[in-house]
Design a protein around this motif. Sequence first.
Motif, PDB file in Angstrom:
ATOM      1  N   PRO A   5       0.981  -1.262  -0.018  1.00 26.67           N
ATOM      2  CA  PRO A   5       0.099   0.076   0.093  1.00 26.67           C
ATOM      3  C   PRO A   5       0.842   1.330   0.048  1.00 26.67           C
ATOM      4  CG  PRO A   5      -0.856  -1.472   1.691  1.00 26.67           C
ATOM      5  CD  PRO A   5       0.559  -2.060   1.383  1.00 26.67           C
ATOM      6  N   MET A   8       1.991   1.824  -3.427  1.00 21.40           N
ATOM      7  CA  MET A   8       0.566   2.404  -4.291  1.00 21.40           C
ATOM      8  C   MET A   8       0.443   3.687  -3.972  1.00 21.40           C
ATOM      9  SD  MET A   8      -2.114  -0.658  -3.576  1.00 21.40           S
ATOM     10  CE  MET A   8      -1.422  -2.667  -3.835  1.00 21.40           C
ATOM     11  N   ALA A   9       0.684   4.130  -2.761  1.00 24.73           N
ATOM     12  CA  ALA A   9       0.608   5.633  -2.560  1.00 24.73           C
ATOM     13  C   ALA A   9       1.336   6.649  -3.172  1.00 24.73           C
ATOM     14  CB  ALA A   9       0.679   6.087  -1.067  1.00 24.73           C
ATOM     15  N   LEU A 141      -8.804  -4.107   0.619  1.00 22.89           N
ATOM     16  CA  LEU A 141      -7.811  -2.912   0.085  1.00 22.89           C
ATOM     17  C   LEU A 141      -8.191  -3.095  -1.264  1.00 22.89           C
ATOM     18  CD1 LEU A 141      -5.305  -0.922   0.096  1.00 22.89           C
ATOM     19  CD2 LEU A 141      -3.817  -3.166  -0.354  1.00 22.89           C
ATOM     20  N   TRP A 142      -8.313  -4.033  -2.053  1.00 21.11           N
ATOM     21  CA  TRP A 142      -8.643  -4.263  -3.409  1.00 21.11           C
ATOM     22  C   TRP A 142      -9.941  -3.348  -3.785  1.00 21.11           C
ATOM     23  CZ3 TRP A 142     -12.487  -6.130  -6.647  1.00 21.11           C
ATOM     24  CH2 TRP A 142     -12.222  -6.486  -7.658  1.00 21.11           C
ATOM     25  N   LEU A 145      -9.656   0.055  -3.562  1.00 21.92           N
ATOM     26  CA  LEU A 145      -8.781   0.897  -4.738  1.00 21.92           C
ATOM     27  C   LEU A 145      -9.734   0.870  -5.995  1.00 21.92           C
ATOM     28  CD1 LEU A 145      -5.435  -0.596  -4.328  1.00 21.92           C
ATOM     29  CD2 LEU A 145      -6.032   1.801  -4.185  1.00 21.92           C
ATOM     30  N   GLN A 177      -7.445   8.430  -2.320  1.00 20.39           N
ATOM     31  CA  GLN A 177      -6.437   7.241  -2.631  1.00 20.39           C
ATOM     32  C   GLN A 177      -5.257   7.313  -1.565  1.00 20.39           C
ATOM     33  OE1 GLN A 177      -6.056   8.244  -7.033  1.00 20.39           O
ATOM     34  NE2 GLN A 177      -6.309   5.891  -7.215  1.00 20.39           N
ATOM     35  N   TRP A 180      -6.651   6.072   1.564  1.00 13.74           N
ATOM     36  CA  TRP A 180      -6.778   4.970   1.750  1.00 13.74           C
ATOM     37  C   TRP A 180      -5.614   3.783   1.735  1.00 13.74           C
ATOM     38  CZ3 TRP A 180     -10.773   1.910   3.141  1.00 13.74           C
ATOM     39  CH2 TRP A 180     -11.004   0.478   2.659  1.00 13.74           C
ATOM     40  N   THR A 181      -4.542   4.220   1.015  1.00 15.55           N
ATOM     41  CA  THR A 181      -3.446   3.287   0.898  1.00 15.55           C
ATOM     42  C   THR A 181      -2.334   3.722   1.971  1.00 15.55           C
ATOM     43  OG1 THR A 181      -2.632   4.945  -0.561  1.00 15.55           O
ATOM     44  CG2 THR A 181      -3.462   3.125  -1.714  1.00 15.55           C
ATOM     45  N   ALA A 185      -1.409   1.127   5.134  1.00 16.65           N
ATOM     46  CA  ALA A 185       0.203   0.977   5.224  1.00 16.65           C
ATOM     47  C   ALA A 185       0.560   1.324   6.712  1.00 16.65           C
ATOM     48  CB  ALA A 185       1.075   1.650   4.210  1.00 16.65           C
ATOM     49  N   MET A 264       1.278  -7.185  -4.878  1.00 16.47           N
ATOM     50  CA  MET A 264       1.062  -5.708  -5.287  1.00 16.47           C
ATOM     51  C   MET A 264       0.558  -5.334  -6.801  1.00 16.47           C
ATOM     52  SD  MET A 264       3.583  -2.445  -5.344  1.00 16.47           S
ATOM     53  CE  MET A 264       4.434  -3.145  -6.814  1.00 16.47           C
ATOM     54  N   THR A 268      -2.752  -3.917  -8.089  1.00 14.41           N
ATOM     55  CA  THR A 268      -3.333  -2.654  -8.950  1.00 14.41           C
ATOM     56  C   THR A 268      -3.821  -3.002 -10.125  1.00 14.41           C
ATOM     57  OG1 THR A 268      -1.053  -2.873  -9.411  1.00 14.41           O
ATOM     58  CG2 THR A 268      -1.407  -1.604  -7.752  1.00 14.41           C
TER      59      THR A 268
END
Length: 385
Positions: A5, A8-9, A141-142, A145, A177, A180-181, A185, A264, A268
Motif C-alpha cells: 500500500p 501504491m501511494a 484493500l482491492w 482501490l 486514494q 486509503w493506501t 500501510a 502488489m 493494482t
Amino acid sequence: LFLAPMEMAGAVLGVIIQKLFPNWLFLTIAALVLAFTSYKTYVKFFATYKKEKAARAEMHRRETMAESKHSTVGADDEADATATEACDVTNEDSTAIAVDGFDSDKAEAEDDPKDLEMRRHFLEIDSRQYPKEKLAYLVLLWVGLTIIILLKGGKGVESVIGVTCEDAGYYALVAGQFIWTIGFAAFFGIKNVMKTNERLAVNYPFNDMDILWDYKKLQFYSFFTFLAGIIAGLIGVGGGMVLGPLMIAMEVNPRVSTSTTATMVLLTSSSVAVIFVMSGLVPWEYALFFFLVCLCGAYIGKTKIDAYVKRTGMASILIGILATIIALATIGCIVNLFMGLASVNWCLAGFNQFCTVSSGSGSDCAARLLEAHDLFPEAQRMFPF
C-alpha cells in the motif's frame, strides 16, 4: 500489507507528476532509473550467487569429510575401535556435563511454560501459507482501490459519476486514494512492530533474513518504498521493477520480495482491468494473448524455477531473473524514446497541462511544427523538414 500500500501511494503521486511530463522526458528518466536499477540488481545477484556457491561448496566438503571419517572408523581393527569407543564415552560424558550446565543456565529463560506455549502459537500462525485474515484485508484493500478508481476515472476511462479534473470532487477522490493506501500501510506497519515485540519477548526463533520491525525501520522503509512508488508511477513501469530490487537491497529474502511484488501487481492490475472490462475498452485478442503468455510464465516460474530454488537453495536465480527483466525494460524504453522522437522530427515537446478537459494540451510537438510551417513559409521552403 505494509510495503505494497505504501508503494501504491507513491505511485499515485508519480502518475500525477507524469501527466505534466512530455513523453521524451519521462522515457529518458525511465531509461536512466531502470538502467541504474538493473546494474545494482546484477551486482546483488553476483554477490549473492558467490555466497551461495561458497556455502554449497562448504557443505559438500563437510559431507565428504564425514563420509571419509566414517569409512576410516569402519576399517580400523577391533583394538583401535575399542580404544576409540572408550574415548568417545569419556568425551560424551564431558559433553553431557557441559550441555547439562548450558541447559540449566537457560532453563529459566527458555523453558517457561507460558513462553514456550506462545512460541508454538506464533510458529503455527507464521507457518500458514494462506492466512485468512490477511487475505480478507487484501480483498478489502482491492475493493477500496477499485471503487475509488471507478469514481475518479482515469487511464482513458470516464468517471462513473461524471467528475473530471475540473471538479473539486476529482481532487477529493485523489486525496481518498492517498488516505486509503497510506492508512492501510500505517495500520499494518504499527501492527508489524507490535508483532515483532511480542515475539522478541518469548525468544521467537527468527530467520536470519527476517526484518525485526521497530519504529525507526518503519520510517526508513516507508520513505524508500514511497519513493520507489513515485518512481514507478512517474516512469510508467510495474511497481515490482522498482520495489523488488529495493527489497533485495534491504536484505529481504528474494522469495519474500517476489511474493510481495507479485501481490502488489495483482492488486493494482486487477482493479484497473475490471474498470476496462466494464467500460468495454478491452481489446480481447490482445488480452487473451497476453493472458496466455503470463499464465505460461507463472506456471514455469512456480513449477520449475521455484522447485529449483527449493532443491538447490540458490535463491540468487530470482535476483538474476529480475535484473534481466529490468535490463530488457531499459532497452524497450530507449527504443521507444528514439522511435517517438524520430516520428516528430526530433522535436522536444514542453510540459503538459495537468487538466486538459476543455483546453487541450499545448505540448503537441507535431502541432507546433505545423504552426511554425504556417507562420514562416519562407523557412519551410528553405528547410523542408
